[in-house]
Design a protein around this motif. Structure first.
Motif, PDB file in Angstrom:
ATOM      1  N   VAL A 176      26.416 -16.087  13.559  1.00  0.00           N
ATOM      2  CA  VAL A 176      27.407 -15.036  13.882  1.00  0.00           C
ATOM      3  C   VAL A 176      28.707 -15.671  14.334  1.00  0.00           C
ATOM      4  O   VAL A 176      29.800 -15.280  13.908  1.00  0.00           O
ATOM      5  CB  VAL A 176      26.837 -14.087  14.955  1.00  0.00           C
ATOM      6  N   ARG A 177      28.602 -16.718  15.202  1.00  0.00           N
ATOM      7  CA  ARG A 177      29.818 -17.345  15.715  1.00  0.00           C
ATOM      8  C   ARG A 177      30.569 -18.110  14.626  1.00  0.00           C
ATOM      9  O   ARG A 177      31.787 -18.237  14.672  1.00  0.00           O
ATOM     10  CB  ARG A 177      29.442 -18.295  16.866  1.00  0.00           C
ATOM     11  N   GLN A 178      29.834 -18.641  13.671  1.00  0.00           N
ATOM     12  CA  GLN A 178      30.485 -19.414  12.612  1.00  0.00           C
ATOM     13  C   GLN A 178      31.200 -18.520  11.596  1.00  0.00           C
ATOM     14  O   GLN A 178      32.060 -18.999  10.858  1.00  0.00           O
ATOM     15  CB  GLN A 178      29.453 -20.288  11.887  1.00  0.00           C
ATOM     16  N   PHE A 179      30.842 -17.218  11.530  1.00  0.00           N
ATOM     17  CA  PHE A 179      31.510 -16.313  10.599  1.00  0.00           C
ATOM     18  C   PHE A 179      32.870 -15.923  11.178  1.00  0.00           C
ATOM     19  O   PHE A 179      32.957 -15.372  12.286  1.00  0.00           O
ATOM     20  CB  PHE A 179      30.656 -15.074  10.348  1.00  0.00           C
ATOM     21  N   SER A 180      33.937 -16.214  10.450  1.00  0.00           N
ATOM     22  CA  SER A 180      35.302 -15.973  10.940  1.00  0.00           C
ATOM     23  C   SER A 180      35.951 -14.839  10.144  1.00  0.00           C
ATOM     24  O   SER A 180      35.940 -14.852   8.907  1.00  0.00           O
ATOM     25  CB  SER A 180      36.131 -17.264  10.802  1.00  0.00           C
ATOM     26  N   THR A 181      36.509 -13.881  10.867  1.00  0.00           N
ATOM     27  CA  THR A 181      37.191 -12.758  10.220  1.00  0.00           C
ATOM     28  C   THR A 181      38.145 -12.104  11.236  1.00  0.00           C
ATOM     29  O   THR A 181      37.945 -12.236  12.449  1.00  0.00           O
ATOM     30  CB  THR A 181      36.176 -11.724   9.713  1.00  0.00           C
ATOM     31  N   GLU A 182      39.157 -11.452  10.702  1.00  0.00           N
ATOM     32  CA  GLU A 182      40.107 -10.726  11.553  1.00  0.00           C
ATOM     33  C   GLU A 182      39.736  -9.246  11.699  1.00  0.00           C
ATOM     34  O   GLU A 182      40.489  -8.457  12.252  1.00  0.00           O
ATOM     35  CB  GLU A 182      41.526 -10.844  10.962  1.00  0.00           C
ATOM     36  N   ASP A 183      38.571  -8.882  11.188  1.00  0.00           N
ATOM     37  CA  ASP A 183      38.134  -7.489  11.241  1.00  0.00           C
ATOM     38  C   ASP A 183      37.935  -7.056  12.699  1.00  0.00           C
ATOM     39  O   ASP A 183      37.196  -7.696  13.466  1.00  0.00           O
ATOM     40  CB  ASP A 183      36.816  -7.342  10.460  1.00  0.00           C
ATOM     41  N   GLU A 184      38.576  -5.983  13.102  1.00  0.00           N
ATOM     42  CA  GLU A 184      38.523  -5.520  14.479  1.00  0.00           C
ATOM     43  C   GLU A 184      37.132  -5.003  14.864  1.00  0.00           C
ATOM     44  O   GLU A 184      36.672  -5.202  15.990  1.00  0.00           O
ATOM     45  CB  GLU A 184      39.568  -4.415  14.708  1.00  0.00           C
ATOM     46  N   ILE A 185      36.499  -4.327  13.908  1.00  0.00           N
ATOM     47  CA  ILE A 185      35.149  -3.809  14.188  1.00  0.00           C
ATOM     48  C   ILE A 185      34.190  -4.959  14.480  1.00  0.00           C
ATOM     49  O   ILE A 185      33.370  -4.900  15.411  1.00  0.00           O
ATOM     50  CB  ILE A 185      34.652  -2.952  13.001  1.00  0.00           C
ATOM     51  N   TRP A 186      34.285  -6.031  13.670  1.00  0.00           N
ATOM     52  CA  TRP A 186      33.424  -7.219  13.882  1.00  0.00           C
ATOM     53  C   TRP A 186      33.689  -7.826  15.256  1.00  0.00           C
ATOM     54  O   TRP A 186      32.760  -8.225  15.967  1.00  0.00           O
ATOM     55  CB  TRP A 186      33.681  -8.241  12.773  1.00  0.00           C
ATOM     56  N   LYS A 187      34.972  -7.909  15.641  1.00  0.00           N
ATOM     57  CA  LYS A 187      35.300  -8.476  16.938  1.00  0.00           C
ATOM     58  C   LYS A 187      34.701  -7.651  18.066  1.00  0.00           C
ATOM     59  O   LYS A 187      34.215  -8.190  19.067  1.00  0.00           O
ATOM     60  CB  LYS A 187      36.813  -8.566  17.098  1.00  0.00           C
ATOM     61  N   GLU A 188      34.733  -6.304  17.919  1.00  0.00           N
ATOM     62  CA  GLU A 188      34.141  -5.447  18.945  1.00  0.00           C
ATOM     63  C   GLU A 188      32.634  -5.657  19.044  1.00  0.00           C
ATOM     64  O   GLU A 188      32.057  -5.681  20.135  1.00  0.00           O
ATOM     65  CB  GLU A 188      34.446  -3.971  18.641  1.00  0.00           C
ATOM     66  N   LEU A 189      31.987  -5.801  17.874  1.00  0.00           N
ATOM     67  CA  LEU A 189      30.527  -5.979  17.850  1.00  0.00           C
ATOM     68  C   LEU A 189      30.099  -7.326  18.427  1.00  0.00           C
ATOM     69  O   LEU A 189      28.952  -7.469  18.905  1.00  0.00           O
ATOM     70  CB  LEU A 189      29.999  -5.847  16.408  1.00  0.00           C
ATOM     71  N   THR A 190      30.972  -8.341  18.377  1.00  0.00           N
ATOM     72  CA  THR A 190      30.592  -9.696  18.822  1.00  0.00           C
ATOM     73  C   THR A 190      31.163 -10.049  20.177  1.00  0.00           C
ATOM     74  O   THR A 190      31.090 -11.204  20.602  1.00  0.00           O
ATOM     75  CB  THR A 190      31.065 -10.742  17.789  1.00  0.00           C
ATOM     76  N   GLU A 191      31.763  -9.064  20.867  1.00  0.00           N
ATOM     77  CA  GLU A 191      32.251  -9.357  22.213  1.00  0.00           C
ATOM     78  C   GLU A 191      31.068  -9.441  23.176  1.00  0.00           C
ATOM     79  O   GLU A 191      30.141  -8.630  23.107  1.00  0.00           O
ATOM     80  CB  GLU A 191      33.216  -8.253  22.667  1.00  0.00           C
ATOM     81  N   GLY A 192      31.125 -10.439  24.094  1.00  0.00           N
ATOM     82  CA  GLY A 192      30.040 -10.601  25.063  1.00  0.00           C
ATOM     83  C   GLY A 192      28.793 -11.180  24.402  1.00  0.00           C
ATOM     84  O   GLY A 192      28.834 -11.781  23.332  1.00  0.00           O
ATOM     85  N   GLY A 193      27.637 -10.991  25.035  1.00  0.00           N
ATOM     86  CA  GLY A 193      26.384 -11.509  24.492  1.00  0.00           C
ATOM     87  C   GLY A 193      25.469 -10.389  24.072  1.00  0.00           C
ATOM     88  O   GLY A 193      25.812  -9.212  24.142  1.00  0.00           O
ATOM     89  N   GLY A 194      24.262 -10.760  23.634  1.00  0.00           N
ATOM     90  CA  GLY A 194      23.272  -9.765  23.233  1.00  0.00           C
ATOM     91  C   GLY A 194      23.696  -9.012  21.993  1.00  0.00           C
ATOM     92  O   GLY A 194      23.936  -7.793  22.031  1.00  0.00           O
ATOM     93  N   TYR A 195      23.832  -9.717  20.882  1.00  0.00           N
ATOM     94  CA  TYR A 195      24.295  -9.088  19.642  1.00  0.00           C
ATOM     95  C   TYR A 195      23.274  -8.086  19.131  1.00  0.00           C
ATOM     96  O   TYR A 195      22.055  -8.278  19.248  1.00  0.00           O
ATOM     97  CB  TYR A 195      24.532 -10.139  18.559  1.00  0.00           C
ATOM     98  N   SER A 196      23.820  -7.012  18.485  1.00  0.00           N
ATOM     99  CA  SER A 196      22.968  -6.066  17.745  1.00  0.00           C
ATOM    100  C   SER A 196      22.958  -6.537  16.291  1.00  0.00           C
ATOM    101  O   SER A 196      23.900  -6.313  15.537  1.00  0.00           O
ATOM    102  CB  SER A 196      23.530  -4.643  17.856  1.00  0.00           C
ATOM    103  N   TYR A 197      21.879  -7.248  15.929  1.00  0.00           N
ATOM    104  CA  TYR A 197      21.839  -7.861  14.599  1.00  0.00           C
ATOM    105  C   TYR A 197      21.851  -6.806  13.498  1.00  0.00           C
ATOM    106  O   TYR A 197      22.401  -7.045  12.412  1.00  0.00           O
ATOM    107  CB  TYR A 197      20.617  -8.758  14.474  1.00  0.00           C
TER     108      TYR A 197
END
Length: 867
Positions: free
Chosen positions: A213-234
Motif C-alpha cells: 500500500v505504501r509503495q503505491f504512489s498516486t495523487e488521488d485524494e480518495i486513496w490518500k484519505e483511505l491510507t491516512e493513519g494506520g489500520g488499513y481497510s484492505y
C-alpha cells in the motif's frame, strides 16, 4: 531377571573374590543382606547393576572408583553375574577402567591402566563383547533400560523415600523421567511454537500488504484519505485500486487518440518541408554542377598538353626495344672488362702466395717424416717415465715384502725356541716322574740298578700335553706364514727384474730415435721447429691449390678476350639501328627520348585521366541542361515557419505520449498492487484460519482452559492416580487399614487445578492430613508402599514386564515391631509367582524375622561374604 550367582573381586571393601549364591536364598522368596555399617552391603546392589548396565545402583557412586584398596597388585577388579531370564541362563562379566600397579623395576612402583571390558555369554554359548554392545543386548533381553531397572527392581538406599515428600515440581520431574512424559510437554511446546509461527506469518502478511500500500504512489485524494493513519481497510483499498485502474486506462486511451491526431498533422507538415527542402537542394546542386563545369573548362589547355605528352610517350615505347638492346650489350661489354681486370689482379695476388708457401710444398715429405720421429720420441719418453715409476713402486713393494719376511722369520724362530724349551721341560719332567719311583735297596724302574747315586728332580713349571699341542700349532702356523711371505718376496723380486729389463729396452729405442733426429739436416730441423705439422700440411695444400687456380685463370683470360671482341662488334651494329630509330621517331637525340619515356602503368593512368576529364565535362554539360529544364517555373521556399510549426507539434506529441505512458504505468501499478493485495489477503486468511485452530489447541495444552490444566500434567495425574491406587493396596495392610494416600485436587487458595501433591487419609480421625505429619515409621511404610506401587505401574507401562527380583536398601530402622511384621507381610505378598525380594538392613529385628540371610563380615583386611 533372576540372579543365580554374583562374584565380586577386588571390588570396594572386598579384597579378593567373593561370591553370593542366590539359589540358597530363594527358597523363602525373601532374604536379608546384613552386616556392619560400611561392610559392603550396598556393594552387592552395585555389583548387580554394574554387571547388567555398566552403572552403579546409587547416584553418588562412580564405576571408575570401585578398585579395592585392600586388593593385591595382581588381584583383578571385576563383577560377574550369572542370571536366569525366561527359563534361560546368561553369564555377564565386566571390569571397570582402573589404575593398578604393574611390575616393579629398580624398586620403584609404576602404574598402568586396566581398560574397561564386558563379555555376555548367551544360552547358545555365543558371546557379545564390548561395554556398549553388552548393555544394548541386556536392554533387548530384559526390555528394561538402566533408568527403568532402578525404578522397578533396584530401590537404592536414600532414593525410595524421595517421592513421598517431594514437591509437585520435583514429582513432575521424577515422573517425567520415569514415564518419559516429556513427549507431551514437547507436544505442547510444539503447538505453542506453531501458533507463534502462524501468528508471525499472519502479521508478516499484514506488514507486506501495508508495504504494498505504501509503495503505491498516486495523487488521488480518495486513496490518500483511505491510507491516512494506520489500520488499513484492505477491502476499500482494493475497491479503489480497481476504480483507479479503470480511470487510468480511460485517460491512457484518450491520450493515445490525441497523439494519433498530432502525429497525422506532423506527417503532413513534414511532407511539405521535404518538398521545399528538395527544391532547395536541387537549386544548390545546379549551382554546384555549374561551378564544377567551369573548373573543368579552366583545365582544357592543361589536358591538351597532357594528350601531347601521351602521344610522345607512346612513340618512345615503340622504339624502346632498340634502346634496351644497345643498353644491354654495353653493360655486357663493361661486365667482361671488369672480369678481365679481376682475373689479372687475382693472377698477380696468387703469384705472391705461391712464393710464400713454395718452401712448405717442396720439403713437405721430409718435414712430415721429421714430425713422425719427434712424436715417436715423445711417446717413447712417456713410456720410459711410466716404466721408471713402475720400477720405483715394485722396489718399494719388494722392501715391504722383505721386511715382513724378516719379521715373520724372527717370530717363527721365537715360537720354535719356545716349543723346543717346552718339549725339553716335558722330557725332563718325565724323567723326574720316573725318579720318584726310585727307592733305596730296590732296582731302578728304568735301568734296574740297585744303587741310585743321583736321582733326577722335577721342575715346578712343567707344561702338559695340551700346552705342547698349542705351542706346536702356533709354530706350524708361523712357519706356514713365513713360507708364504718368502714366496711373495721372491715374486716381487722377479717382477722388479722384469720391469728393469723392459726399461733398458725402452732406453735403447729412445737412443735410436734421438740418433735419427740428430742426423736430420739442421736447416730443416730449425724450419720444423718454427712451424707445426698442421701448418706444413695446410701451406703445402695451399701451394698446390694456387698452382691449379693460376692455370684456370689464364684460360679464363683467353676466353673473356674472345667474348668481349664479339660483343663489341654486336654493340656497334645495334647502336646504328638505334640512331636510325630516333630519327624516325622525331626525337632530336637520346636525351629527348629519355624525357618522353613513360612506363606502361604511367601511360595507362595518363590515358585514363584524359578520358575521365572528357567524360566528366560532357556529363556535367548534359546534367546542367537537364536540371535547368526541371527547375523552370520553380522558386525557393523559406522552411523556417514550417520548422517552427513542426517543433510545436513534436512537443505536443511528446507531452501526449508522456501522459499516455504515465497513465499506463499508473494503471499497471494499480493492477499489480491490487493483484498482490488480493493474493496476500487470500494467503493471510488461510493462515488466520489455521492459526485459530492451532491457537485453540495451544490454549488447551498450555493450561489456558477451564481447569487451568496443562497437557503433560493431565497425563502425569493419570499415572499418579494409578501409582497411589497400587500403593494403597500395600499401605492398608502395613497400617491395619488406618492410612490411605490420595492426590490433593485443590490448592490452598481455592483455585481448581490438578496437583501431584500427596495427602493421607487417617481413618482414625476421618480427616486428611499432610504426609509430612507422619512419624518416621509411618513415613517409611508410606514410602515403601509408594515405591512398590510405582514399580507395579512401571512394569505395566513397560509392556507387561514381570520383574522376578526386587532389592530394597535400608529404611527399616524406623519401624517398631508391629510395623516390621506388617512390612514383612506386605513384602511376602510380593513373593508370589517365584519372585525374589532382597532387603539390605542391619536392623536386628529383621534378622530374627527373615531366616534366609547373607552376612557380610567387616575386617581390617577387607570384607567377606557368608551365606
Amino acid at each position: 531377571m533372576k540372579p543365580i550367582t554374583l562374584t565380586l573381586c577386588g571390588w570396594g571393601p572386598f579384597r579378593d573374590s567373593q561370591t553370593v549364591d542366590f539359589t540358597k536364598l530363594s527358597e523363602n522368596g525373601i532374604f536379608l543382606i546384613t552386616g556392619q555399617t560400611g561392610a559392603g552391603k550396598t556393594t552387592v546392589f552395585d555389583g548387580i547393576t554394574y554387571a547388567l548396565y555398566g552403572n552403579m545402583s546409587g547416584e553418588i557412586r562412580e564405576k571408575n572408583s570401585v578398585r579395592s584398596d585392600f586388593a593385591e597388585d595382581d588381584t583383578p577388579t571385576f563383577a560377574e553375574l550369572v542370571m536366569q531370564h525366561n527359563g534361560e541362563g546368561y553369564r555377564i562379566y565386566r571390569n571397570p577402567e582402573y589404575m593398578r600397579p604393574k611390575k616393579r623395576k629398580n624398586g620403584k612402583a609404576a602404574m598402568t591402566k586396566e581398560r574397561e571390558k564386558a563379555v555376555l555369554t548367551l544360552p547358545d554359548g555365543t558371546a557379545v563383547e564390548g561395554s556398549s554392545e553388552v548393555t544394548r543386548k541386556i536392554q533387548e533381553i530384559l526390555r528394561l533400560d538402566y533408568r527403568q531397572f532402578k525404578q522397578i527392581s533396584m530401590i537404592a538406599q536414600g532414593e525410595f523415600a524421595r517421592l513421598l515428600t517431594a514437591s509437585p515440581n520435583e514429582k513432575t520431574r521424577i515422573f517425567r523421567e520415569i514415564f518419559d512424559t516429556a513427549l507431551y510437554d514437547r507436544f505442547a511446546a510444539r503447538l505453542r511454537e506453531d501458533a507463534n509461527n502462524l501468528y508471525k506469518e499472519v502479521m508478516e502478511y499484514r506488514h507486506r500488504m501495508d508495504e504494498d500500500v505504501r509503495q503505491f504512489s498516486t495523487e488521488d485524494e480518495i486513496w490518500k484519505e483511505l491510507t491516512e493513519g494506520g489500520g488499513y481497510s484492505y477491502e476499500l483499498l482494493m475497491e479503489r485500486l480497481g476504480q483507479l485502474e479503470k480511470q487510468y486506462r480511460e485517460a491512457e486511451k484518450a491520450a493515445g487518440k490525441q497523439a494519433e491526431r498530432v502525429d497525422g498533422e506532423l506527417v503532413e507538415l513534414e511532407k511539405q518541408m521535404e518538398q521545399a527542402e528538395s527544391v532547395r537542394k536541387s537549386f544548390a546542386r545546379l549551382q554546384e554542377t555549374r561551378e564544377k563545369l567551369e573548373r573543368l573548362k579552366e583545365k582544357a589547355e592543361e589536358m591538351k598538353q597532357e594528350e601531347e605528352r601521351l602521344k610522345r610517350a607512346e612513340h618512345a615505347a615503340e622504339i624502346r626495344a632498340e634502346y634496351q638492346l644497345v643498353n644491354s650489350l654495353e653493360k655486357q661489354v663493361a661486365a667482361l672488362s671488369r672480369q678481365q681486370q679481376a682475373e689479372q689482379e687475382a693472377i698477380v695476388r696468387d703469384e705472391a702466395g705461391l712464393a710464400s708457401c713454395r718452401e712448405f710444398y717442396e720439403n713437405r715429405e721430409r718435414l712430415l717424416a721429421f714430425y713422425d720421429i719427434m712424436q715417436a720420441q715423445a711417446e717413447q719418453k712417456a713410456r720410459q717415465e711410466a716404466g721408471e715409476k713402475r720400477k720405483k713402486q715394485l722396489g718399494e713393494k719388494l722392501l715391504r715384502q722383505q721386511s715382513d719376511y724378516l719379521a715373520q722369520e724372527k717370530e717363527a724362530g721365537e715360537k720354535q725356541q719356545a716349543l723346543t724349551e717346552a718339549q725339553n721341560r716335558y722330557r725332563r719332567a718325565v724323567i723326574g716322574l720316573a725318579a720318584r719311583l726310585v727307592e733305596e735297596g730296590k732296582p731302578c724302574p728304568v735301568c734296574g740298578s740297585l744303587e741310585h747315586p743321583k736321582v733326577a728332580h722335577t721342575d715346578e713349571d712343567v707344561p702338559d700335553e695340551e700346552q705342547l699341542n698349542r705351542l706346536q700349532e702356533a709354530y706350524e702356523e708361523s712357519s706356514a706364514r713365513l713360507t708364504l711371505l718368502h714366496g711373495l718376496a721372491a715374486a716381487a723380486r722377479a717382477e722388479l727384474e722384469a720391469q728393469e729389463e723392459q726399461n733398458r729396452q725402452l732406453a735403447e729405442e729412445e737412443k735410436r730415435l734421438h740418433g735419427e733426429i740428430e742426423a736430420f739436416p739442421e736447416t730443416l730441423a730449425d724450419f720444423a721447429g718454427q712451424h707445426s705439422r698442421a701448418q706444413v700440411q695446410e701451406q703445402a695444400e695451399r701451394y698446390a691449390g694456387l698452382v691449379t687456380a693460376q692455370t684456370v685463370r689464364r684460360q679464363n683470360l683467353e676466353r673473356l678476350a674472345a667474348d668481349k671482341a664479339a660483343l663489341e662488334k654486336e654493340c656497334r651494329e645495334a647502336r646504328g639501328k638505334w640512331q636510325a630509330a630516333l630519327e624516325n621517331g622525331g626525337f632530336s637525340g637520346e636525351e629527348a627520348y629519355l624525357e618522353a619515356v613513360l612506363e606502361e602503368e604511367a601511360r595507362r593512368r595518363l590515358s585514363e585521366s584524359i578520358s575521365r576529364y572528357r567524360m566528366e565535362a560532357a556529363s556535367l554539360t548534359e546534367l546542367c541542361a537537364h536540371m535547368e529544364e526541371e527547375l523552370k517555373g520553380k522558386e525557393k521556399t523559406d522552411t523556417a515557419p514550417l520548422a517552427q510549426k513542426r517543433d510545436e507539434l513534436r512537443e505536443e506529441k511528446r507531452k501526449g505520449e508522456r501522459l499516455r505512458t504515465d497513465c499506463s504505468i499508473a494503471a499497471s501499478d494499480a493492477a499489480r498492487t491490487l493483484r498482490l493485495l488480493k493474493a496476500k489477503k487470500d494467503d493471510m486468511e488461510k493462515r488466520e484460519k489455521a492459526y485459530g485452530i492451532i491457537r485453540d489447541l495451544d490454549n488447551m495444552a498450555s493450561g489456558n482452559n477451564a481447569r487451568k490444566l496443562v497437557f503433560e500434567q493431565y497425563v502425569l495425574s493419570g499415572y499418579f492416580e494409578d501409582i497411589l491406587e497400587a500403593a494403597n493396596l500395600r499401605l492398608r495392610r502395613m497400617t491395619g487399614g488406618r492410612y490411605e494416600l490420595s492426590r490433593v485436587e485443590e490448592a490452598g487458595d481455592g483455585r481448581s487445578k490438578d496437583s501431584l501433591e500427596i495427602r493421607v487419609m487417617d481413618y482414625y480421625t476421618g480427616k486428611y492430613r499432610s504426609v509430612k505429619t507422619l512419624s518416621g515409621g509411618e513415613s517409611f511404610k508410606a514410602s515403601l508402599s509408594l515405591a512398590l506401587g510405582m514399580s507395579d505401574v512401571i512394569q505395566a507401562e513397560s509392556g507387561g514386564i514381570r520383574v522376578e527380583a526386587l532389592f530394597i536398601d535400608e529404611g527399616f530402622g524406623a519401624l517398631d515391631s508391629e510395623s516390621l511384621d506388617q512390612a514383612c507381610s506386605a513384602l511376602m505378598g510380593l513373593v508370589e509367582s517365584d519372585r525374589m525380594i532382597g532387603i539390605i538392613s542391619h536392623v536386628p529385628e529383621l534378622q530374627e524375622r527373615i531366616s534366609s540371610q547373607i552376612f557380610i563380615e567387616k575386617k581390617n583386611t577387607g570384607s567377606r561374604i557368608h551365606s
